[in-house]
Write a protein that holds these residues in place. Sequence first.
Motif, short mmCIF file in Angstrom:
data_model
loop_
_atom_site.label_atom_id
_atom_site.label_comp_id
_atom_site.label_asym_id
_atom_site.label_seq_id
_atom_site.Cartn_x
_atom_site.Cartn_y
_atom_site.Cartn_z
N VAL A 2 -2.28 6.93 28.51
CA VAL A 2 -3.19 6.58 29.15
C VAL A 2 -3.87 5.37 28.65
CG1 VAL A 2 -5.90 7.39 29.77
CG2 VAL A 2 -3.90 9.16 29.43
N ASP A 44 -7.78 4.66 33.74
CA ASP A 44 -6.50 4.64 33.75
C ASP A 44 -6.36 5.08 35.21
OD1 ASP A 44 -3.43 4.75 32.35
OD2 ASP A 44 -3.71 6.28 34.08
N GLN A 47 -4.37 8.19 36.20
CA GLN A 47 -5.11 9.18 36.29
C GLN A 47 -6.06 9.47 37.67
OE1 GLN A 47 -7.40 9.08 32.52
NE2 GLN A 47 -6.36 10.92 31.97
N GLN A 50 -3.89 10.36 40.24
CA GLN A 50 -3.69 11.90 40.39
C GLN A 50 -4.78 12.69 40.82
OE1 GLN A 50 -2.78 13.10 36.24
NE2 GLN A 50 -2.15 15.24 37.06
N THR A 134 -6.87 20.03 36.50
CA THR A 134 -6.47 18.79 35.98
C THR A 134 -7.61 17.76 36.43
OG1 THR A 134 -4.16 19.56 35.85
CG2 THR A 134 -4.69 17.26 36.15
N ILE A 138 -9.46 15.31 33.84
CA ILE A 138 -9.30 13.56 33.84
C ILE A 138 -10.85 13.24 34.00
CG2 ILE A 138 -8.78 12.08 35.44
CD1 ILE A 138 -5.89 13.48 35.78
N ASN A 142 -13.22 10.74 31.32
CA ASN A 142 -13.55 9.72 31.64
C ASN A 142 -15.29 9.41 31.69
OD1 ASN A 142 -11.25 7.43 32.38
ND2 ASN A 142 -10.64 9.37 32.99
#
Length: 174
Positions: A2, A44, A47, A50, A134, A138, A142
Motif C-alpha cells: 500500500v 493508495d 485501493q 478496488q 473489503t 479499505i 484510510n
Amino acid sequence: IVEPRIIDLNRVIADMETLFRRLLGEEVRLHIGPSDDLWPVKMDRGQFEQVLINLLVNARDAMPGGGQITVETANFVADDEYVRTHVDMEPDKYVMISVSDTGAGMDEVTRSKIFEPFFTTKRKGEGTGLGLSTCYGIVKQNGGSISVCSEPGQGTTFKVYIPRTTERKVPKSE
C-alpha cells in the motif's frame, strides 16, 4: 504494498471510465458527475480503484435487466451536528464519492449485513461475499466512512467519505 499518495479522485475516475463501461456491459448506462474543485485525498490509488470497482460490480449485479449507475463526487464537511447522527465519522473535511443504481434495492435485514465478511445475496458459485467487507476495511484504513441507503425496488446508493488532505497539490503526472 500500500502506497498512499496524494490523488485527485476525479482524475482516477476519469482514467477508469473505459474500464467501467466494459465491466458494466451494454445494458447499463453509466453517468459520471465530477464535482468542480474537488479536494485532494491521500490514499493508495489501487485501493481506491478496488473500492470503486466493487461498488460498480455490485450495482451492475443488482440490475440484471439493465439500468443506470451514477458516480458522483463532492466536497463534504462533517460538522459536530452531522457526526452526532453518524457515529463512525469524525468532524472533518471529506471527499465524498457516491455510487447509485436503479436496481432491486435491499431490505433492512440485508442492509444490516452487507459489510460482514462472506455475507452474500448471490447463489452458490456466483461470488465470495468479500467485496463490501473489503471496501469497508479499505475505507476505514484510510480514516474514512462508508454508508448505504437502499429500499426494495428503489435502488441503492453507497457513499464513501475519504478525509481531505492539505499536504500539497496533486502532481500533474498522477
